[in-house]
Scaffold this motif. Sequence first.
Motif, PDB file in Angstrom:
ATOM      1  N   UNK A 150      37.923  39.800  36.368  1.00  0.00           N
ATOM      2  CA  UNK A 150      39.237  40.425  36.360  1.00  0.00           C
ATOM      3  C   UNK A 150      40.010  39.975  37.592  1.00  0.00           C
ATOM      4  N   UNK A 151      41.296  39.759  37.417  1.00  0.00           N
ATOM      5  CA  UNK A 151      42.081  39.333  38.575  1.00  0.00           C
ATOM      6  C   UNK A 151      42.141  40.449  39.625  1.00  0.00           C
ATOM      7  N   UNK A 152      42.156  40.039  40.854  1.00  0.00           N
ATOM      8  CA  UNK A 152      42.245  41.038  41.927  1.00  0.00           C
ATOM      9  C   UNK A 152      43.601  40.879  42.613  1.00  0.00           C
TER      10      UNK A 152
END
Length: 140
Positions: A125-127
């Motif tokens: 997941x993008x942070x």
Amino acid sequence: MAFKLCIFAALVAVAAAQYGSSSYGHAAPAYSAPAYHAEPAYPDAHPAYKFAYNVHDPHTYDIKSQEETRDGDYVQGYYSLVEADGSKRIVHYSDKGHGFEAVVQKEPGSHPAPAPAYHAPAYSAPSYSAPSYSSPAYKK
């Protein structure tokens, strides 16, 4: 309006008389076209060839081969392929001047190889970092 129609009709009559008279131009000479006799491009040619190929692709499970020879009007050869159920089809064919003849054989094979398993790539997941209000863009 009637006057314009009469002038137009007179011009059409003059044009038809000029081009329709026998004094204009000459008739095309009457002659017959020469006879055409199709000749083979290479009358002494004797077609002869031999070819073969093999395919074995482990990624698509495409397994096949073919071999063929020709000597004049005589053609013979075979092809084989592995079908989806794992069996092997072999076809021997020939044309010895009497028409095409084929003999089909089917050899039972092992169960087809399983299709390669699909593994989806793992994505994280993008942070996102929290905005910093101390940056010069937020200072007034």
